[in-house]
Structure formats: C-alpha cells, structure tokens
Design a protein around this motif. Structure first.
Motif, PDB file in Angstrom:
ATOM      1  N   ARG A  12     -72.565  39.185 -73.530  1.00 39.07           N
ATOM      2  CA  ARG A  12     -73.960  39.279 -73.103  1.00 39.07           C
ATOM      3  C   ARG A  12     -74.160  38.580 -71.772  1.00 39.07           C
ATOM      4  N   GLN A  13     -73.524  37.387 -71.633  1.00 38.15           N
ATOM      5  CA  GLN A  13     -73.620  36.671 -70.360  1.00 38.15           C
ATOM      6  C   GLN A  13     -72.945  37.468 -69.226  1.00 38.15           C
ATOM      7  N   VAL A  14     -71.799  38.051 -69.572  1.00 37.83           N
ATOM      8  CA  VAL A  14     -71.096  38.837 -68.551  1.00 37.83           C
ATOM      9  C   VAL A  14     -71.938  40.025 -68.107  1.00 37.83           C
ATOM     10  N   LEU A  15     -72.551  40.732 -69.093  1.00 33.45           N
ATOM     11  CA  LEU A  15     -73.363  41.898 -68.738  1.00 33.45           C
ATOM     12  C   LEU A  15     -74.586  41.506 -67.912  1.00 33.45           C
ATOM     13  N   VAL A  16     -75.221  40.362 -68.298  1.00 33.00           N
ATOM     14  CA  VAL A  16     -76.388  39.916 -67.530  1.00 33.00           C
ATOM     15  C   VAL A  16     -75.974  39.556 -66.110  1.00 33.00           C
ATOM     16  N   GLY A  17     -74.843  38.824 -65.986  1.00 33.05           N
ATOM     17  CA  GLY A  17     -74.374  38.472 -64.644  1.00 33.05           C
ATOM     18  C   GLY A  17     -74.024  39.711 -63.824  1.00 33.05           C
ATOM     19  N   GLN A  18     -73.363  40.637 -64.480  1.00 34.26           N
ATOM     20  CA  GLN A  18     -73.016  41.869 -63.757  1.00 34.26           C
ATOM     21  C   GLN A  18     -74.260  42.644 -63.347  1.00 34.26           C
ATOM     22  N   PHE A  19     -75.264  42.653 -64.264  1.00 34.33           N
ATOM     23  CA  PHE A  19     -76.502  43.368 -63.922  1.00 34.33           C
ATOM     24  C   PHE A  19     -77.157  42.757 -62.691  1.00 34.33           C
ATOM     25  N   LEU A  20     -77.205  41.389 -62.663  1.00 32.76           N
ATOM     26  CA  LEU A  20     -77.826  40.737 -61.504  1.00 32.76           C
ATOM     27  C   LEU A  20     -77.042  41.051 -60.229  1.00 32.76           C
ATOM     28  N   LEU A  24     -78.532  43.004 -57.040  1.00 30.78           N
ATOM     29  CA  LEU A  24     -78.468  42.498 -55.671  1.00 30.78           C
ATOM     30  C   LEU A  24     -77.710  43.474 -54.762  1.00 30.78           C
ATOM     31  N   PHE A  25     -76.618  44.000 -55.285  1.00 30.98           N
ATOM     32  CA  PHE A  25     -75.837  44.956 -54.482  1.00 30.98           C
ATOM     33  C   PHE A  25     -76.634  46.236 -54.217  1.00 30.98           C
ATOM     34  N   ALA A  26     -77.355  46.720 -55.260  1.00 29.13           N
ATOM     35  CA  ALA A  26     -78.147  47.937 -55.090  1.00 29.13           C
ATOM     36  C   ALA A  26     -79.246  47.744 -54.060  1.00 29.13           C
ATOM     37  N   VAL A  27     -79.912  46.555 -54.148  1.00 26.05           N
ATOM     38  CA  VAL A  27     -80.960  46.286 -53.165  1.00 26.05           C
ATOM     39  C   VAL A  27     -80.374  46.241 -51.760  1.00 26.05           C
ATOM     40  N   ALA A  28     -79.190  45.592 -51.638  1.00 25.63           N
ATOM     41  CA  ALA A  28     -78.556  45.537 -50.316  1.00 25.63           C
ATOM     42  C   ALA A  28     -78.164  46.929 -49.834  1.00 25.63           C
ATOM     43  N   VAL A  29     -77.607  47.754 -50.766  1.00 23.18           N
ATOM     44  CA  VAL A  29     -77.223  49.108 -50.387  1.00 23.18           C
ATOM     45  C   VAL A  29     -78.441  49.926 -49.973  1.00 23.18           C
ATOM     46  N   VAL A  30     -79.538  49.788 -50.750  1.00 19.93           N
ATOM     47  CA  VAL A  30     -80.759  50.527 -50.413  1.00 19.93           C
ATOM     48  C   VAL A  30     -81.267  50.117 -49.045  1.00 19.93           C
ATOM     49  N   ALA A  31     -81.245  48.773 -48.803  1.00 20.85           N
ATOM     50  CA  ALA A  31     -81.718  48.299 -47.498  1.00 20.85           C
ATOM     51  C   ALA A  31     -80.843  48.843 -46.367  1.00 20.85           C
ATOM     52  N   VAL A  32     -79.510  48.803 -46.609  1.00 24.92           N
ATOM     53  CA  VAL A  32     -78.605  49.314 -45.566  1.00 24.92           C
ATOM     54  C   VAL A  32     -78.810  50.817 -45.369  1.00 24.92           C
ATOM     55  N   LEU A  33     -78.929  51.567 -46.492  1.00 23.53           N
ATOM     56  CA  LEU A  33     -79.132  53.004 -46.381  1.00 23.53           C
ATOM     57  C   LEU A  33     -80.437  53.341 -45.678  1.00 23.53           C
ATOM     58  N   MET A  34     -81.481  52.560 -46.014  1.00 24.22           N
ATOM     59  CA  MET A  34     -82.757  52.817 -45.335  1.00 24.22           C
ATOM     60  C   MET A  34     -82.651  52.531 -43.843  1.00 24.22           C
ATOM     61  N   ALA A  35     -81.952  51.423 -43.512  1.00 28.06           N
ATOM     62  CA  ALA A  35     -81.895  51.019 -42.106  1.00 28.06           C
ATOM     63  C   ALA A  35     -80.935  51.884 -41.297  1.00 28.06           C
ATOM     64  N   PHE A  36     -79.831  52.263 -41.917  1.00 28.65           N
ATOM     65  CA  PHE A  36     -78.794  52.945 -41.147  1.00 28.65           C
ATOM     66  C   PHE A  36     -78.608  54.421 -41.510  1.00 28.65           C
ATOM     67  N   TRP A  37     -79.297  54.905 -42.528  1.00 25.78           N
ATOM     68  CA  TRP A  37     -79.127  56.310 -42.899  1.00 25.78           C
ATOM     69  C   TRP A  37     -80.444  57.064 -42.998  1.00 25.78           C
ATOM     70  N   ARG A  38     -81.336  56.598 -43.932  1.00 27.67           N
ATOM     71  CA  ARG A  38     -82.553  57.365 -44.177  1.00 27.67           C
ATOM     72  C   ARG A  38     -83.482  57.367 -42.966  1.00 27.67           C
ATOM     73  N   LEU A  39     -83.799  56.143 -42.466  1.00 27.99           N
ATOM     74  CA  LEU A  39     -84.712  56.082 -41.313  1.00 27.99           C
ATOM     75  C   LEU A  39     -84.101  56.761 -40.087  1.00 27.99           C
ATOM     76  N   VAL A 293     -87.103  51.086 -56.523  1.00 25.51           N
ATOM     77  CA  VAL A 293     -86.232  49.936 -56.819  1.00 25.51           C
ATOM     78  C   VAL A 293     -86.889  49.000 -57.815  1.00 25.51           C
ATOM     79  N   ALA A 294     -88.191  48.715 -57.638  1.00 25.00           N
ATOM     80  CA  ALA A 294     -88.881  47.768 -58.535  1.00 25.00           C
ATOM     81  C   ALA A 294     -88.934  48.320 -59.957  1.00 25.00           C
ATOM     82  N   VAL A 295     -89.284  49.582 -60.111  1.00 25.18           N
ATOM     83  CA  VAL A 295     -89.365  50.162 -61.457  1.00 25.18           C
ATOM     84  C   VAL A 295     -87.986  50.219 -62.100  1.00 25.18           C
ATOM     85  N   SER A 296     -86.962  50.578 -61.301  1.00 31.16           N
ATOM     86  CA  SER A 296     -85.607  50.692 -61.858  1.00 31.16           C
ATOM     87  C   SER A 296     -85.090  49.335 -62.320  1.00 31.16           C
ATOM     88  N   VAL A 297     -85.345  48.277 -61.540  1.00 33.27           N
ATOM     89  CA  VAL A 297     -84.857  46.937 -61.923  1.00 33.27           C
ATOM     90  C   VAL A 297     -85.530  46.465 -63.196  1.00 33.27           C
TER      91      VAL A 297
END
Length: 905
Positions: A12-20, A24-39, A293-297
């Motif tokens: 359970r601890q491992v899954l929670v840590g992995q989820f966090l 964090l990685f998804a938010v970073a990827v979304v930010a990078v994709l928005m900045a360098f791909w979508r926009l 992102v907020a709803v998915s998290v």
C-alpha cells in the motif's frame, strides 16, 4: 545518535508512493507538453491558417495576372498575323474593342510605335471620348515600357495612375517588332476580386504594391488615401522573401498575421486574424488541461486507496500458496484471487514445464527436418551423441550406426580422428567456434565427398560441454569449379592457336593497358610478349599515335563496340601496315576488358588501289567519247526544267488568284451578320447602363418591361445573325478542307454543290449572274470532293470571266444526272457568248487563252482537264447550246479508283 534504517514497505505504501511520483511526473509531462507541444502546435496551426489565407489571396491575384499575360501574349501573336492584311487588322481592332468592353479587368489596351507614341488605343466603355485626344501622344514615361524594350521581353509595371483613364492601374508591356503592346488592368478590380474571394469572418487581408501603398483593405478608404505600410516589419520581411508572423496594428485593431510577395508583379499580400481570436485556442487548451489534471488526480487518489487494500489481501493468499510449493507440496490448491494477473502467474507456473517440453520438441523437429545441413553432437572424447537425418544423407551413416562411435570408426582415418579430438579440446579451452573449414570424408560406399564444416560448444545438463558440428555438402560446387578451370584452359588454347591477332586489354585511369596478347599479335607487330603485357595500349606512341588512340576510344565508348575500322600501325622495325580492327568492351567479374582483333590488309588495299586506277582510266576514255552527248542532254534538260518551272509558277499563280477571290468573298459575306450581331450587343450594353442608372434612382414597372423587351429584341437579332455566320463558316470550312486536300471520302454530291455555290455567292453577287443547281436526286459518291470542287470552281469562274463580257445579266446552271448506279454526269452550262468553233479543240491545251495580256494564264481549263481525267478517272467535253452559250460535260465514276499513293503500303 543512531542512524535511521528503512525497513521494507507495504504494498500500500509502495502504491501510494508510486502514485505520487506518477502524479508529479504526469503534471511535469503535461506542463512540458503544453509548453513545448500543444501551445506551439496551436501557434503553428494559427500561422498555417495565416499562410493559407495569404497564399489564397496571392493566388487569386496571380491567377488574374497570369490570365492577363496569356491573353496579352496571344494578342501579340495575333497582331503579327493580322497586320499582314487590312481585313485582318480590322478584325483585330474589333477584337480589342470587345475585349475592353466585356472583360472586367482590362481598362485600356494601347498599341505604341517604337518611340512609345500612341498609334491605337482601346478603353473601357464610358471612356471612349478620350481616344482621339491621346493618339500620337508619347507614353514612354509610363512604368516599365522603356525597360521592356531594353530587355526585349514582356514586363509588369508597378502601380501608377493612368494618364488616359485617370485610374490606378498596373500595366503589362510586351515589346513588338514595330513598337509595344500595353494592357492596363484596373487596380480596384484586382483588389475587389481578392476581397470577394476571401470574405471570411474575422480575416483581415491587405494588398499593397511594391512601395507599400495599400491597394486593397477591409476599409477601402486606406486604398483611397494611399496609406503606406512599408514601415511594418511584416511587410519588410515579405518584401525580402522571408515571411514573418507578427502583430499588425490596423488603426487600433491588433491582428496577428504574415505576408507573401508576388514575384510576378512585386506586390505584397498581408493576411491575419485578430489577436484575441489567435490567442483563444491557447487559453482554452490551457484551461481544459488544468481542469482535466485536477479531476484525474482526485479520482485516482480515491481509486488508489481502495485498490491497494484489495491487492494486499490477494497477495497474502498468493504468499500462502508459494509457501506450500516451497515445502514440496506441488499439488496444493491455489485459490483464485480474483485478480487476473495473479491468477495468470499461478497458471504460468503450471504451464512452464509443459512449455519447456514443447520447445525441446520444436527444436528437435527443426534439426531433424533440415534437408541440407548435417548436424552431429560429440562429447569431449569425440564420440557421437546425436546425428540428424541430413547427416545420414551427407555422410552415408544412419543414426543407429553412428551413436556411441568415434569418427575413425565412421568417416575419418585414425590420424584425422585424433586431430578432431585435439580440435575439440582447443574449442573447450577457448570457448570460440572453429570454422567454417573445408574437408573430405569417405562414405561407406567408398565415394569421397567435400564438406564445409563449423564446430562450436554448447553446455550439457551436467554442467560440462557438448560439441556441435554442422556440415554442408559442397561436392557439386567443387565439380563446377573444376569445370570452370577446364573451360579457361580451353579458351587459353584457342587464344594462343588463333591465326587472327587478338589482344585483351584492361581499363585503368589512363585508358587501357595490355593484359595478354596471342602469338599472332606478336608476329604481326614484331614484339616480344614481355615488351607488351602491362604497357599502355599504344606502347607510348610506338605502335599508334596517342591522339589517334584517344579518338578511337571516344568512338568506342557510346556503343561499346567498333567493327571494321581501318588504321595504320607501326611494327617494331618501323614499317607501317594497314589493318582492319574490331573492338568490343566486355564486363568480366569486376573488370572492364577490351577485346581487340586485327587483320593485316596492306597487300589487299594495294591491289584495290591498282584496280581503282585502271577503272579510272577506263572511265576517262568513256567520258571523253560521250562528252558531246552529255552537253546536248544537259542543254535539253535545262530547257525542259525551265519550261516545267514556268508552268508550275503559272499554276500556282492561278490557284492563289482563285484563293484570293474566295477569301475576299468570304470576308464580305461574314462581315454583315457579325457586324449586325456586334451592333445589337453594343446597343444592349447601352440599354443595360441606362437600366442600372434607373435601378439606382428608382425602378418602375414600365422601365423593367421596356428593358426586358429590348433584351429580347437584341438577343433575337444577335442569335439570328450569329446563326447565319455559323452556317456560312461551316460551309466555308468544309469547302476549304476539301480544296486543300486530296483525301478520298464518302460524300453527298448535292451537299458539295451547295457548299461550292454558297462559297462562290459573294463573287457572283458582284456580277448580275444567277447561279443555280439542278439536281433532282441526290447522288452518293466515294471519291475526292476537294479536286471535284476545284474543277467546278474553275469552270464557274471561267464562265464569269469569258461568257458575259458585256452583258448585264446571265445564268449559270449546274445539272446532275445519274448514269445507272456506277457513274454520274455533271453539266456546267451558261447562256453567254459561247466558244468559237475554231477554239473548241484547243481549249484544254496548256497556256491557251483568249485574254493574253489581260491577266489570263491559259491554265484554268488545262488544270480542270488533268483533274477530271486523272484523279477523278472521268472525261470532260465542251459543246455549244442551241439557245446560245457553252456547256462543259463531266462524266466520272461514283467510286473513284485507288491512286498510287493509296495502293502503296
């Protein structure tokens, strides 16, 4: 202070840590994709839309300019043809008048002389009052005229205000042999087509000239005020051919757009969308992404807490089953966990042993079924452990016979078997495979086979090594190599024994060098073999001059072969010989070889020269005896040729005179319906202008009824006259096609007669003569309508000239009478003065005429007689009518015989 140690974590601890971490990685990827791909993609899409809009506007202008260029080039070519005749020039002027009156782009067309003074000008309707004021004026100051004359090609000008039309225009200047052709296009019309074709919501389109002055804009007051945007960075970049996407400030309204330069005329097209519209997709994409992102998290966090508890319980059950298996209870039950992956893991453990057994069976099947690869397994002592079926075929021993034996008991000698065991020791020590290597084996039948072998180690089940030997039978390959060697030996034997001098040369960077020569070559040139092999093709000029050699190679390269060329070579003694040379380039493996053969023809050529000398002496004697006869024949031939040339010129003159008369009549006949049609269309155009004025001030029903009646009247007049012109052109065209060709075809005699009468009608109208056709029945012929029409035309023209010299009226009849089903009689008769009896027998003779010195050539009836008796295969006679006049009677077959040209394949 003790160091803190981290113990094992729960799932359970491992899954929670992995989820966090994933969040964090998804938010970073979304930010990078928005900045360098979508926009950037949104911006790229906006820029692509801008480029499409500006390209569409530029394409619209370019289409109009290209249309103007093509039409101007066609007018220039038509002008050169039309200038040769007055009628052609008149027709060309009418064409230009209609062009400027009906085309929405052409405002004015000018014909200038070499000094750029106005010879003729044609302007749009409503401006014709200015034509006479400008004839003879100097227009050399207009944009591009002098530059087009200096470069000798057509050029576009920049925007300027036409001094004739008092409108902003651009001009296309085409230099001619005797001046210039200038066409002015209204800038406002070009701008209007762009604005109408790109009337999109929110799209801003600006068209400027090369100096930055606005030609077309959403607010046309910019064009009226000649606003200049040359200081805009977007304009400057487009002008330099480097489009830039930037903000455009248009009287306080901000647009984001780009520009494109028109290479054909130097204008710049700018297009863009409002900044708010351009930025809206970026803001929308950013908002949607944040909400997603907020709803998915949040949803993922709740799902993780529930799923981690479920997985914990299912793994505990799997650990209990693993403990049972570890204690040797393989029949222990593994309860279903309800989790597909965990149930699949348990099933995979059960299937592992089964899969291993299956894989071993597959490998064994591959080894046993390979048809040409013999595989043997040996232990470290060289004893056979296994033996596949292909080894039985290649080595001749069955698997049962080979198992447990060493190779000295099977295919090797004791010495070879000992060497094989030493090889296995070396492979075991190094671990590297050995081979491939060639060897020979002896089968039980005593047959020796050649094999290509490779040996390598594999681990056995006890931790030791086994050795695998793979053999390929290469006995057939060895046999083929031996056949090739024997073939080479035969070739060398033939090459050496050939009586013809043959040399083989190989290509190098400098040309060719000798690879080998046969004894006949050495005997011909007197050299030793060592003196030639490896040297250049000409032995540095000793045998052949280098220049001659290079010329020969240049002739050889295109086709790769030269046959039967003559050349002079120098032998080693210095003596020169004449040889017949044959060369061919062949490709052998990776080499380019030249096969050259020579035959000494020195003595043969000397004998030929002696024979030619004797023949020349004999010809001189014959020529001396026949010189007087040749001179007489030459004088006679010259007189005949001069007579034929004179006759040909007179015949051609007669044809040209007939053609000129026909063309004049055609032009006169077509002028009336075409002029009436043009007048009705011009009148309708004036009524249309009046109707538009009344439509602007207020239209009454009576005005509309009057306008509709005028349109119907003008349309009816134009249609009737154009239909008449079309019928005349169709008839003239058929007669022209028939009389300019001698092509056989199936035709109606009555139709041909009516077409000829219609064509000659303008000529008959000038004289009070009645021309009628009397054909009670139609006759179908398979003959030559062109020559037949020429015969009838000449007879009618002859009657017009000779039968009615002083009379004010007359009649010419063409009567048709079928003669059974195979022939037809055509009679051309008149009621003129007739033909004197003493001239009847001579009337068809060449150069016989009663109007000598008055334009007559005496060839008209001679041509008629030749056509009737030749091409038409008929007869023609002349007689007198009882009531006065002459009658020409033609009788010809309905199906003309084949000519020599038609029967010759």
């Amino acid at each position: 202070m003790t160091e803190r140690t981290w113990g094992p974590s729960t799932i359970r601890q491992v899954l929670v840590g992995q989820f966090l971490l994933v969040v964090l990685f998804a938010v970073a990827v979304v930010a990078v994709l928005m900045a360098f791909w979508r926009l950037p993609m949104v911006r790229a899409q906006n820029e692509m839309d801008q480029r499409r809009a500006v390209a569409a506007a530029a394409h619209q202008v370019d289409i109009n300019l290209q249309y103007a260029e093509q039409l101007t080039t066609g007018l220039a070519s038509a002008l050169e043809v039309a200038a040769t005749t007055v009628e052609g020039r008149t027709g060309f002027d009418l064409l230009l008048l209609r062009l400027v009156a009906q085309t929405q782009f052409f405002q004015g067309i000018y014909l200038l002389d070499r000094q750029a003074r106005v010879r003729e000008l044609f302007v749009a309707s409503g401006m014709t009052s200015r034509i006479t004021d400008w004839r003879g004026n100097d227009l050399s100051g207009l944009g591009g005229i002098r530059e087009a004359g200096r470069r000798g090609r057509a050029l576009w000008s920049d925007q300027y205000r036409s001094p004739v039309l008092d409108l902003p225009v651009v001009a296309y200047n085409v230099p001619l042999d005797d001046g210039f052709l200038v066409i002015e296009l209204g800038v406002h019309r070009l701008a209007e087509t762009v604005r109408q074709s790109l009337a999109l919501d929110g799209l801003m389109v600006l068209v400027t000239d090369g100096k930055g002055e606005v030609v077309a804009a959403p607010d046309m007051t910019w064009a009226a005020l000649r606003r200049n945007v040359a200081h805009w960075p977007v304009f400057q970049a487009a002008k330099a051919g480097q489009p830039l996407h930037d903000v455009i400030d248009l009287d306080g309204e901000r647009y984001h757009g780009t520009g494109l330069r028109l290479d054909r005329i130097g204008w710049v097209v700018l297009a863009g969308y409002p900044v708010d519209v351009v930025n809206a997709p970026s803001r929308t994409a950013l908002g949607i992404t944040l909400i997603t992102v907020a709803v998915s998290v949040g949803f993922g966090w709740l799902l993780l807490l529930w799923f981690s508890r479920v997985i914990q319980r299912r793994l505990d059950r799997s650990l209990v089953f693993a403990g049972e298996v570890a204690q040797g209870r393989y029949d222990a039950a593994l309860p279903s966990t309800g989790v597909q992956e965990l149930d699949t893991l348990g099933q995979g453990l059960r299937n592992m042993a089964v899969q291993i057994q299956r894989r071993e069976a597959q490998l064994r099947a591959i080894v046993d079924t390979t048809p040409t690869l013999a595989i043997q397994w040996f232990d470290r002592e060289g004893r056979v452990v296994d033996w596949n079926p292909a080894a039985e075929t290649v080595l001749g021993w069955t698997r049962e016979q080979a198992l447990g034996k060493t190779l000295d008991q099977l295919i090797y000698t004791p010495e070879d078997a000992a060497s094989f065991v030493q090889l296995l020791r070396e492979i075991e020590r190094t671990g590297a495979p050995f081979g491939p290597y060639e060897g020979t084996v002896r089968k039980p039948t005593g047959q020796v086979a050649h094999i290509l072998s490779t040996t390598f180690p594999i681990p056995d089940l006890q931790g030791g090594s086994l050795f695998v030997c793979m053999d390929v039978d290469i006995t057939d390959l060895k046999r083929k190599e031996q056949a090739v060697r024997e073939s080479e030996e035969k070739f060398n034997l033939f090459f050496r024994a050939s009586p013809v001098a043959v040399a083989v040369l190989e290509a190098d960077e400098q040309g060719y060098h000798y690879l080998d020569v046969n004894p006949a070559w050495l005997a011909l040139l007197g050299y030793e073999r060592d003196e030639m092999v490896g040297r250049s093709a000409s032995l540095q000029g000793t045998i052949l001059d280098e220049t001659v050699l290079q010329e020969t190679f240049s002739r050889l390269r295109p086709s790769g072969e030269i046959s039967g060329i003559l050349g002079r070579l120098r032998k080693k003694t210095g003596e020169q010989i004449l040889v017949d040379v044959h060369m061919r380039i062949v490709a052998f493996q990776e080499q380019t070889l030249l096969i050259c053969s020579m035959l000494d023809i020195t003595e043969k050529r000397a004998m030929e020269q002696e024979l030619r000398r004797l023949n020349a002496e004999l010809e001189q004697r014959i020529a001396a005896r026949t010189q007087s006869l040749s001179e007489a024949n030459a004088a006679l031939t010259e007189a005949i040729e001069r007579l034929k040339s004179t006759q040909t010129q007179l015949v051609q003159s007669e044809k040209l005179a007939s053609l000129g008369s026909l063309v004049a009549g055609v032009a006169h006949e077509l002028n009336t319906p075409i002029g009436n049609g043009l007048m009705s269309v011009s009148t309708l155009e004036d009524r249309l202008k009046v109707f538009r004025q009344r439509l602007a001030t207020g239209l009454r029903k009576s005005d509309l009824d009057a306008f509709v009646g005028q349109v119907e009247t003008a349309t009816d007049i134009a249609q009737r006259n154009l239909r008449r012109a079309s019928e005349l052109i169709a008839s003239f065209k058929q007669v022209a096609v028939d009389q300019t060709s001698s092509q056989r075809r199936q035709f109606s005699l009555l139709e041909v007669l009516h077409e000829i009468v219609l064509t000659l009608q303008p000529m008959v109208k000038r004289a009070p003569i009645e021309l009628v056709v009397d054909a009670p029945v139609d006759v179908q012929m398979n003959s030559y309508p062109g020559p037949l029409g020429q015969v009838l035309t000449n007879l009618i023209q002859n009657a017009l000239i000779h039968a009615f010299p002083d009379r004010n009226s007359g009649r010419i009849e063409i009567a048709v009478e079928p003669l059974g089903g195979t022939a037809v009689r055509i009679t051309v008769r008149d009621n003129g003065v007739g033909i004197p009896p003493d001239q009847t027998d001579r009337i068809f003779d060449p150069f016989f005429t009663t109007r000598l010195g008055s334009g007559g050539t005496g060839l008209g009836l001679h041509i008629v007689h030749n056509i009737v008796t030749g091409i038409l295969a008929g007869t023609i006679t002349v007689g007198h009518r009882p009531q006065g006049g002459a009658a020409f009677v033609i009788e010809c077959p309905l199906h003309a015989p084949m000519t020599t040209k038609e029967t010759t394949p």
